[in-house]
Design a protein around this motif. Structure first.
Motif, PDB file in Angstrom:
ATOM      1  N   LEU A 163       0.827  -1.208   0.000  1.00 26.98           N
ATOM      2  CA  LEU A 163       0.000   0.000   0.000  1.00 26.98           C
ATOM      3  C   LEU A 163       0.861   1.259   0.000  1.00 26.98           C
ATOM      4  CD1 LEU A 163      -2.711   1.467   0.195  1.00 26.98           C
ATOM      5  CD2 LEU A 163      -2.628   1.151   2.689  1.00 26.98           C
ATOM      6  N   VAL A 164       1.904   1.292   0.809  1.00 28.30           N
ATOM      7  CA  VAL A 164       2.800   2.456   0.848  1.00 28.30           C
ATOM      8  C   VAL A 164       3.407   2.715  -0.527  1.00 28.30           C
ATOM      9  CG1 VAL A 164       5.013   3.295   1.758  1.00 28.30           C
ATOM     10  CG2 VAL A 164       3.346   2.262   3.298  1.00 28.30           C
ATOM     11  N   CYS A 165       3.845   1.663  -1.198  1.00 34.15           N
ATOM     12  CA  CYS A 165       4.465   1.815  -2.529  1.00 34.15           C
ATOM     13  C   CYS A 165       3.483   2.389  -3.550  1.00 34.15           C
ATOM     14  CB  CYS A 165       4.994   0.470  -3.022  1.00 34.15           C
ATOM     15  SG  CYS A 165       6.442  -0.126  -2.116  1.00 34.15           S
ATOM     16  N   THR A 166       2.265   1.896  -3.551  1.00 29.06           N
ATOM     17  CA  THR A 166       1.297   2.373  -4.536  1.00 29.06           C
ATOM     18  C   THR A 166       0.843   3.797  -4.233  1.00 29.06           C
ATOM     19  OG1 THR A 166      -0.477   1.264  -3.302  1.00 29.06           O
ATOM     20  CG2 THR A 166       0.471   0.077  -5.162  1.00 29.06           C
ATOM     21  N   VAL A 167       0.735   4.144  -2.953  1.00 28.30           N
ATOM     22  CA  VAL A 167       0.392   5.522  -2.591  1.00 28.30           C
ATOM     23  C   VAL A 167       1.499   6.479  -3.063  1.00 28.30           C
ATOM     24  CG1 VAL A 167       0.115   7.131  -0.664  1.00 28.30           C
ATOM     25  CG2 VAL A 167      -1.114   4.958  -0.656  1.00 28.30           C
ATOM     26  N   LEU A 168       2.756   6.112  -2.818  1.00 29.70           N
ATOM     27  CA  LEU A 168       3.870   6.960  -3.246  1.00 29.70           C
ATOM     28  C   LEU A 168       3.915   7.096  -4.771  1.00 29.70           C
ATOM     29  CD1 LEU A 168       6.654   5.747  -0.780  1.00 29.70           C
ATOM     30  CD2 LEU A 168       5.503   7.973  -0.793  1.00 29.70           C
ATOM     31  N   ALA A 169       3.643   5.997  -5.481  1.00 28.18           N
ATOM     32  CA  ALA A 169       3.612   6.062  -6.943  1.00 28.18           C
ATOM     33  C   ALA A 169       2.529   7.028  -7.411  1.00 28.18           C
ATOM     34  CB  ALA A 169       3.372   4.668  -7.528  1.00 28.18           C
ATOM     35  N   PHE A 170       1.367   6.944  -6.794  1.00 28.01           N
ATOM     36  CA  PHE A 170       0.257   7.831  -7.160  1.00 28.01           C
ATOM     37  C   PHE A 170       0.615   9.290  -6.882  1.00 28.01           C
ATOM     38  CE2 PHE A 170      -3.550  10.224  -6.009  1.00 28.01           C
ATOM     39  CZ  PHE A 170      -4.366  10.006  -7.110  1.00 28.01           C
ATOM     40  N   VAL A 171       1.196   9.582  -5.729  1.00 26.56           N
ATOM     41  CA  VAL A 171       1.536  10.964  -5.357  1.00 26.56           C
ATOM     42  C   VAL A 171       2.586  11.534  -6.296  1.00 26.56           C
ATOM     43  CG1 VAL A 171       2.603  12.392  -3.566  1.00 26.56           C
ATOM     44  CG2 VAL A 171       0.881  10.685  -2.940  1.00 26.56           C
ATOM     45  N   VAL A 172       3.636  10.766  -6.567  1.00 24.34           N
ATOM     46  CA  VAL A 172       4.706  11.257  -7.446  1.00 24.34           C
ATOM     47  C   VAL A 172       4.171  11.514  -8.850  1.00 24.34           C
ATOM     48  CG1 VAL A 172       6.868  10.623  -8.583  1.00 24.34           C
ATOM     49  CG2 VAL A 172       6.579  10.207  -6.143  1.00 24.34           C
TER      50      VAL A 172
END
Length: 404
Positions: free
Chosen positions: A385-394
């Motif tokens: 979840l952390v990885c996908t959230v960071l991908a979305f934000v970037v």
């Protein structure tokens, strides 16, 4: 007559490029073969070396670190000296270190050799991306990278199954014997079929030190860094799965070694489906649109995975996990195509930076998953979840940033 000849030439060129893409894809699967094949044999290695599981797991993290550092080294080299010779040298290093692992006497020796094995094995990943950038525009590059992803998923699909049976019949050394043979075959195919795609007149003339300043330019260019970072965070989802799934599925859900191998392969088969779907969708949509859409799908699936992580129903747990892992090739193929489209004459350095980000993040995040181990599925699911959230934000910030 001329038209017929032209059509035949075009068809031959298309066939030749397609074959080259398949070969480049094969050269890019050293990493999954070198990681996924021995995962279920960690306990055997710990016993043979009289060490702990955490020490054996360190050989996995060290491999990721070697992949990151190796890709940083190859970029300037291949922009100055061409693609072919460094590629052949890298594959040869992979063969030699894989052979040396068969004779290692302790876990420290294994960990050290895994570092250099990764440096050799990552040559195919870096140089394949650079060759594609030499030969294709952004749209065609995205299609070629998607086809490469299809080939690359042969690794995750077949490696756990092959590895499981090799471990049963020949122990962990059988896995590395297989890697030696695979490396030799790839070296021979490369020597015969992979041409030099960077003419002498297009090569960089600066020394290696001066060429390192190219990295600074890319690091300051958000057009390059936004898709690279977003793609790297998304790619790390796969490594959360690789690191965490042996415990979650074999210990918490009670899977046997062979069942785990087949399940891993089934999950990887989803990657083939999305890779092929991406190639077809690129006929109608841009890489940027598909990149954003695939990140959003991954984010929704990762939220669902965290919500159902405590279920005792394997099928309910596997559905969002399957979607999260399956979306990785679609995100990565489009992110690499977008980032590489601004590389210009420095495709080798750009490709190495993409690889450094991907495997530095993968190594760090896989280590975090291991460090957070608490006897539950939360470390794996939470980091996905952390990885996908960071991908979305970037990616969101990348759209907001002003274009150069």
């Amino acid at each position: 007559m001329t038209d017929t000849h032209t059509m035949a030439s075009a068809g031959g060129e298309t066939k030749s490029r397609s074959m080259l893409t398949w070969i480049l894809g094969a050269l890019s699967i050293f990493a999954p073969f070198s990681t996924d094949m021995y995962l279920s044999g960690f306990n055997l290695m710990a016993s043979d070396f009289d060490t702990s599981m955490s020490q054996v797991q360190l050989s996995l993290s060290t491999f990721f670190v070697g992949m990151a550092i190796g890709q940083l080294l190859y970029g300037p080299l291949i922009d100055r000296y061409g693609r072919r010779v460094p590629l052949l040298g890298g594959v040869a290093l992979f063969i030699v270190t894989s052979l040396a692992i068969l004779y290692v006497l302790n876990i420290e020796g294994l960990i050290g050799l895994r570092f250099f094995q990764a440096i050799g094995g990552c040559s195919g990943m870096v140089i394949s991306r650079a060759i594609i950038q030499d030969l294709f525009d952004e749209q065609e590059a995205a299609k070629a990278l998607s086809l490469m992803m299809v080939v690359q998923t042969v690794g995750p699909i077949t490696a756990p199954v092959i590895g499981a049976y090799l471990l049963v019949f020949g122990g962990w050394k059988a896995v590395f014997t297989f890697l030696v043979a695979f490396g030799v075959i790839c070296w021979l195919i490369t020597a015969k079929w992979v041409p030099e795609s960077l003419p002498v007149e297009r090569r960089q003339k600066q020394n290696i030190g001066e060429m390192m300043t190219v990295f600074k330019r890319f690091l300051c260019d958000w057009r390059f860094m936004s898709p690279t970072l977003a793609g790297s965070f998304s790619n790390s989802v796969m490594f959360c799965f690789i690191t965490g799934s042996p415990f979650v599925l074999m210990q918490l859900f009670g899977m046997g070694r062979e069942t785990y191998g087949w399940m891993f392969s089934g999950t990887a088969a989803g990657m083939v489906i999305t890779s092929q779907a991406n190639r077809m969708l690129l006929k109608r949509f841009t890489p940027k649109l598909l990149f954003t859409a695939s990140i959003i799908i991954s984010l929704v699936a990762s939220v669902a995975l965290v919500l159902v992580r405590n279920t005792d129903q394997l099928w309910l747990f596997m559905i969002p996990l399957f979607v999260c892992v399956s979306m990785v090739p679609m995100v990565c193929a489009n992110s690499i195509a977008i980032a590489m489209s601004v590389s210009g004459r420095d495709a080798g350095s750009a490709s190495s930076l993409v690889g450094v980000c991907q495997f530095a993040f993968a190594g760090a995040i896989s280590a975090i998953v291991g460090a957070l181990h608490n006897g539950t599925s939360l470390p794996m699911c939470g980091m996905i979840l952390v990885c996908t959230v960071l991908a979305f934000v970037v990616n969101y910030l990348g759209h907001k940033a002003p274009a150069k």
